[in-house]
Enzyme design. Sequence first.
Site, PDB file in Angstrom:
ATOM      1  N   HIS A  34     -43.367 -12.851  -7.268  1.00 24.54           N
ATOM      2  CA  HIS A  34     -43.459 -12.357  -8.636  1.00 24.54           C
ATOM      3  C   HIS A  34     -42.783 -13.357  -9.556  1.00 24.54           C
ATOM      4  O   HIS A  34     -41.828 -14.024  -9.169  1.00 24.54           O
ATOM      5  CB  HIS A  34     -42.753 -11.002  -8.739  1.00 24.54           C
ATOM      6  CG  HIS A  34     -43.212 -10.181  -9.893  1.00 24.54           C
ATOM      7  ND1 HIS A  34     -44.328  -9.382  -9.835  1.00 24.54           N
ATOM      8  CD2 HIS A  34     -42.715 -10.030 -11.133  1.00 24.54           C
ATOM      9  CE1 HIS A  34     -44.498  -8.777 -10.996  1.00 24.54           C
ATOM     10  NE2 HIS A  34     -43.532  -9.153 -11.806  1.00 24.54           N
TER      11      HIS A  34
ATOM     12  N   LYS B 279     -41.723  -2.257  -8.426  1.00 26.06           N
ATOM     13  CA  LYS B 279     -43.100  -2.613  -8.042  1.00 26.06           C
ATOM     14  C   LYS B 279     -43.133  -3.298  -6.685  1.00 26.06           C
ATOM     15  O   LYS B 279     -44.004  -3.025  -5.871  1.00 26.06           O
ATOM     16  CB  LYS B 279     -43.674  -3.617  -9.057  1.00 26.06           C
ATOM     17  CG  LYS B 279     -44.301  -3.008 -10.271  1.00 26.06           C
ATOM     18  CD  LYS B 279     -45.228  -3.994 -10.961  1.00 26.06           C
ATOM     19  CE  LYS B 279     -44.511  -5.132 -11.641  1.00 26.06           C
ATOM     20  NZ  LYS B 279     -43.988  -4.848 -12.960  1.00 26.06           N
TER      21      LYS B 279
ATOM     22  N   ASP C  60     -43.517   2.381 -14.126  1.00 26.77           N
ATOM     23  CA  ASP C  60     -43.443   1.004 -14.622  1.00 26.77           C
ATOM     24  C   ASP C  60     -44.634   0.708 -15.523  1.00 26.77           C
ATOM     25  O   ASP C  60     -44.492   0.026 -16.537  1.00 26.77           O
ATOM     26  CB  ASP C  60     -43.370  -0.009 -13.477  1.00 26.77           C
ATOM     27  CG  ASP C  60     -43.208  -1.417 -14.044  1.00 26.77           C
ATOM     28  OD1 ASP C  60     -42.261  -1.614 -14.831  1.00 26.77           O
ATOM     29  OD2 ASP C  60     -44.036  -2.290 -13.755  1.00 26.77           O
TER      30      ASP C  60
ATOM     31  N   ARG D 102     -42.617  -1.395 -23.643  1.00 28.27           N
ATOM     32  CA  ARG D 102     -41.672  -2.502 -23.887  1.00 28.27           C
ATOM     33  C   ARG D 102     -42.368  -3.669 -24.561  1.00 28.27           C
ATOM     34  O   ARG D 102     -41.811  -4.324 -25.436  1.00 28.27           O
ATOM     35  CB  ARG D 102     -41.074  -2.986 -22.550  1.00 28.27           C
ATOM     36  CG  ARG D 102     -40.023  -2.056 -21.980  1.00 28.27           C
ATOM     37  CD  ARG D 102     -39.648  -2.471 -20.559  1.00 28.27           C
ATOM     38  NE  ARG D 102     -39.160  -3.817 -20.469  1.00 28.27           N
ATOM     39  CZ  ARG D 102     -39.348  -4.611 -19.397  1.00 28.27           C
ATOM     40  NH1 ARG D 102     -39.992  -4.175 -18.331  1.00 28.27           N
ATOM     41  NH2 ARG D 102     -38.874  -5.828 -19.390  1.00 28.27           N
TER      42      ARG D 102
ATOM     43  N   SER E 296     -38.176  -3.056 -13.367  1.00 26.59           N
ATOM     44  CA  SER E 296     -39.628  -3.176 -13.385  1.00 26.59           C
ATOM     45  C   SER E 296     -40.125  -3.972 -12.188  1.00 26.59           C
ATOM     46  O   SER E 296     -41.034  -3.548 -11.459  1.00 26.59           O
ATOM     47  CB  SER E 296     -40.033  -3.858 -14.704  1.00 26.59           C
ATOM     48  OG  SER E 296     -41.343  -4.326 -14.659  1.00 26.59           O
TER      49      SER E 296
HETATM   50  N1  URA Z   1     -42.476  -8.930 -14.856  1.00 23.39           N
HETATM   51  C1  URA Z   1     -42.466  -7.591 -14.620  1.00 23.39           C
HETATM   52  O1  URA Z   1     -43.196  -7.093 -13.791  1.00 23.39           O
HETATM   53  N2  URA Z   1     -41.619  -6.843 -15.329  1.00 23.39           N
HETATM   54  C2  URA Z   1     -40.809  -7.331 -16.271  1.00 23.39           C
HETATM   55  O2  URA Z   1     -40.078  -6.592 -16.858  1.00 23.39           O
HETATM   56  C3  URA Z   1     -40.835  -8.717 -16.499  1.00 23.39           C
HETATM   57  C4  URA Z   1     -41.687  -9.499 -15.789  1.00 23.39           C
END
Ligand code: URA
Length: 408
Positions: free
Chosen positions: A82, A187, A161, A168, A183
């Site tokens: 990620h 995930k 999320d 956000r 977040s």
């Molecule tokens: N990527 C995400 O999934 N969440 C965030 O808050 C920032 C980057």
Amino acid sequence: MNIVEIINKKRLGQELSHEELDFAFNGYLKGTVKDYQMSSLLMAICLKDMTNKEIFDLVDIFIKSGEVLDLSSIPGIKVDKHSTGGIGDKITLIIGPIVAACGVVVPKMSGRGLGYTGGTIDKLESIKGFNTSLTKEEFIASLKTVGLAVTGQTNNLCPLDKVIYSLRDVTGTTASIPLIATSIMSKKIAGGADKILIDIKCGNGALISNLEEAERLKNLMEAIGEFYGKTTICEISDMNIPLGSNIGNSLEVIEAMDVLKGKQGKLTDLAIKISVEMVKISKNISDQEAKKEVLEVLNNGVAYKKFLDFVKNQGGDITSLKVSNITEEIKAPTSGEVKNINALNIGKLSCSLGAGRINKEDKIDYEVGIVLNKLVGDKVNLGDTLFTLYKKDNQKLDLNISDYYEIN
Ligand code: URA
């Protein structure tokens, strides 16, 4: 319990209990807490921060808002990657196929654009037909056949999320370490991978611009990963300059394909570095061995073929990729060398062309964006094209070139 009291408590910088966080966040998911109340709470969190206990509680609440995938029916180690997001960051589209081509399963749950930074789900949706809302069964089946699947948060996986992320994005509440950590890690844990690699982008074109904050995020996410029994490795990388040449959804998919077909440069170097790390931790092999595997699948076209298989498997028609045919070339006002390209301003410009959202309901224009024709270190002559805008209409933009390029 009362949402206004919870907001006030956070406004005063006090610690919220698990119960209070649950009341507020699950209330928002159910619709009993309104957009304006959650926006206010998120802003209070941005300004007053959260304790580690609050963050771990919030991760727990986010994960439990949906189901946690059990990927144990898929043989081998599953590794997820990620990025915290940056301008022109299309790394996932490159490393996913590379790592899967090396025989490592890559289950990837991604997000949409956030602030000025783009998101993998939006980029993939620039491919006509591409399904970014896989069911659990489809996700697992894709991992078994292709070894790579990318999905957004559905109603089953981390739905909290999904709703908080889009709020956000349009309320100036993206740059919060507790909210980013929650977040991403919720995930990643719900996505079921065994190992997690996170690329923390740091610089003016990222959600986090200072190294101290990036280090805090790194320590937090690694601790959350460890708590859930997942090896989590965070790398911090520079985001003061856009990554690669293309910014905008279709344009970024095209550049990712170019890298998989052999394009060289900093983007390729970073993709190789992250892929090597992922292959190394999944196969428990040395850096050199992992690098040999990565370069082999890049050079022999197997990684590119994996990308095409992945797109087809998720219903995408790669021949549908389109960029706008309305372009404007921005010329160099002077000769010299490109010393800097301002990632934040390029990101803002791309967003204003329609590649990102300002309001929650905004529709992204997949065909617009920016191509950087000159990169840092390139020599330029007066009148050379510095960058090209791909626009939705012919309206001329009044740009101050020094906001984007530093040449001397
Ligand atoms: N990527 C995400 O999934 N969440 C965030 O808050 C920032 C980057």
